[in-house]
Design a protein around this motif. Structure first.
Motif, PDB file in Angstrom:
ATOM      1  N   VAL A  76       0.835  -1.201   0.000  1.00 22.32           N
ATOM      2  CA  VAL A  76       0.000   0.000   0.000  1.00 22.32           C
ATOM      3  C   VAL A  76       0.869   1.251   0.000  1.00 22.32           C
ATOM      4  CG1 VAL A  76      -1.692   1.322   1.325  1.00 22.32           C
ATOM      5  CG2 VAL A  76      -1.964  -1.153   1.060  1.00 22.32           C
ATOM      6  N   ALA A  77       1.949   1.235   0.786  1.00 22.66           N
ATOM      7  CA  ALA A  77       2.855   2.388   0.807  1.00 22.66           C
ATOM      8  C   ALA A  77       3.492   2.604  -0.567  1.00 22.66           C
ATOM      9  CB  ALA A  77       3.935   2.204   1.866  1.00 22.66           C
ATOM     10  N   ALA A  78       3.801   1.511  -1.252  1.00 23.82           N
ATOM     11  CA  ALA A  78       4.409   1.619  -2.580  1.00 23.82           C
ATOM     12  C   ALA A  78       3.405   2.112  -3.613  1.00 23.82           C
ATOM     13  CB  ALA A  78       4.980   0.280  -3.010  1.00 23.82           C
ATOM     14  N   ALA A  79       2.163   1.652  -3.499  1.00 23.72           N
ATOM     15  CA  ALA A  79       1.075   2.079  -4.398  1.00 23.72           C
ATOM     16  C   ALA A  79       1.499   2.044  -5.871  1.00 23.72           C
ATOM     17  CB  ALA A  79       0.592   3.481  -4.021  1.00 23.72           C
ATOM     18  N   ASP A  85      11.903   5.791  -2.989  1.00 24.10           N
ATOM     19  CA  ASP A  85      11.859   7.204  -2.612  1.00 24.10           C
ATOM     20  C   ASP A  85      10.484   7.811  -2.853  1.00 24.10           C
ATOM     21  OD1 ASP A  85      14.514   7.182  -1.837  1.00 24.10           O
ATOM     22  OD2 ASP A  85      15.257   7.876  -3.791  1.00 24.10           O
ATOM     23  N   ASP A  86       9.683   7.163  -3.683  1.00 27.71           N
ATOM     24  CA  ASP A  86       8.341   7.658  -3.992  1.00 27.71           C
ATOM     25  C   ASP A  86       7.260   7.003  -3.144  1.00 27.71           C
ATOM     26  OD1 ASP A  86       9.329   9.345  -6.006  1.00 27.71           O
ATOM     27  OD2 ASP A  86       9.263   7.734  -7.497  1.00 27.71           O
ATOM     28  N   TRP A  87       7.643   6.080  -2.261  1.00 24.86           N
ATOM     29  CA  TRP A  87       6.666   5.403  -1.420  1.00 24.86           C
ATOM     30  C   TRP A  87       6.146   6.350  -0.345  1.00 24.86           C
ATOM     31  CZ3 TRP A  87       8.452  -0.260  -0.056  1.00 24.86           C
ATOM     32  CH2 TRP A  87       8.694  -0.960  -1.251  1.00 24.86           C
ATOM     33  N   ALA A  88       4.910   6.117   0.072  1.00 21.53           N
ATOM     34  CA  ALA A  88       4.343   6.891   1.177  1.00 21.53           C
ATOM     35  C   ALA A  88       5.023   6.493   2.485  1.00 21.53           C
ATOM     36  CB  ALA A  88       2.846   6.633   1.277  1.00 21.53           C
ATOM     37  N   PRO A 125       9.847   1.754  10.360  1.00 18.63           N
ATOM     38  CA  PRO A 125       8.837   2.750   9.963  1.00 18.63           C
ATOM     39  C   PRO A 125       9.515   4.076   9.635  1.00 18.63           C
ATOM     40  CG  PRO A 125       8.171   1.581  11.954  1.00 18.63           C
ATOM     41  CD  PRO A 125       9.593   1.205  11.694  1.00 18.63           C
ATOM     42  N   ASP A 126       8.872   4.850   8.791  1.00 11.09           N
ATOM     43  CA  ASP A 126       9.407   6.157   8.419  1.00 11.09           C
ATOM     44  C   ASP A 126       9.086   7.219   9.466  1.00 11.09           C
ATOM     45  OD1 ASP A 126      10.252   5.520   5.501  1.00 11.09           O
ATOM     46  OD2 ASP A 126       8.185   4.817   5.628  1.00 11.09           O
TER      47      ASP A 126
END
Length: 235
Positions: A76-79, A85-88, A125-126
């Protein structure tokens, strides 16, 4: 204010104290026609991303670190974006860090490539969620409340503008949240629920991690009766 809430219901497995249980989980998508935040991406990344559509995922919030809320989090984060670098950014409370690490360590064991194993083991986690932290999306604010008990790092998310509390698995309709009736620290969980509910408007919608929605008023009225559950869990 253009913010709206969408819900995706999915089924999958959750591990609690080394036992796997089948659970049905709620994922919530908060946002507008352009941007969203995903709360608790459970089990079925494809269904969640279908609901997201072509909107940008700005963040993924996990209300706890159990695998029901982690097993679709990377997809889902990758979408659909290949470049990490573009992941949520993925957000979790620091007190559930060991649950996060245990989950991705288990995934790493399933990989044959050593580089893939190491990548999974080193994931973090970010964003580390903190009590009082704020996320903004589509003109509304999502406020983080640390509500330990179900897990040490369980959180609930309150949105005053939408009149909604996303309670994760801290609170379900009619009862404190559990995994197949199992509680990790029910007394602490009940304390968290009481402290969370008391100041909120009684007509606030409660959208839980499992099961149907309820209201703050309905659950506040039931809260004292749950003390017997805590006494039983002590026996």
């Amino acid at each position: 204010m253009d913010a709206r809430i969408e819900q995706v219901v999915s089924k999958g497995k959750c591990t609690f104290e080394d036992t796997q249980y089948e659970v049905e989980s709620n994922t919530y998508i908060v946002g507008d026609d352009d941007e969203v935040i995903v709360i608790d991406p459970a089990h079925d990344a494809e269904a969640i991303l279908k609901a997201v559509g072509d909107r940008e995922v700005m963040a993924v919030i996990c209300t706890d670190g159990l695998d029901a809320h982690l097993n679709a989090v990377l997809e889902v984060a990758a979408a659909g974006e290949e470049d990490e670098d573009d992941w949520a950014p993925i957000a979790l409370h620091r007190h559930d860090r060991i649950l996060w690490r245990d989950f991705f360590a288990r995934l790493a064991k399933e990989e044959e490539d050593e580089d893939d194993q190491q990548a999974l083991r080193s994931l973090e986690p970010d964003i580390w969620l903190e009590d009082g932290g704020i996320f903004e999306i589509a003109g509304v604010q999502l406020e983080v409340h640390h509500t330990p008990g179900h897990t040490p790092g369980s959180v609930s998310i309150y949105c005053e503008q939408l009149g909604v509390l996303f309670s994760g698995d801290t609170l379900h309709r009619g009862k404190p949240g559990s995994i197949a009736g199992n509680f990790a620290d029910l007394r602490q969980q009940l304390n968290s629920i009481g402290s969370l509910l008391t100041p909120l408007p009684k007509d606030t919608r409660v959208l839980p991690g499992q099961g149907p929605e309820t209201t703050v008023g309905d659950e506040d009225a039931r809260w004292e009766s749950w003390g017997e559950l805590a006494r039983e869990s002590d026996d």
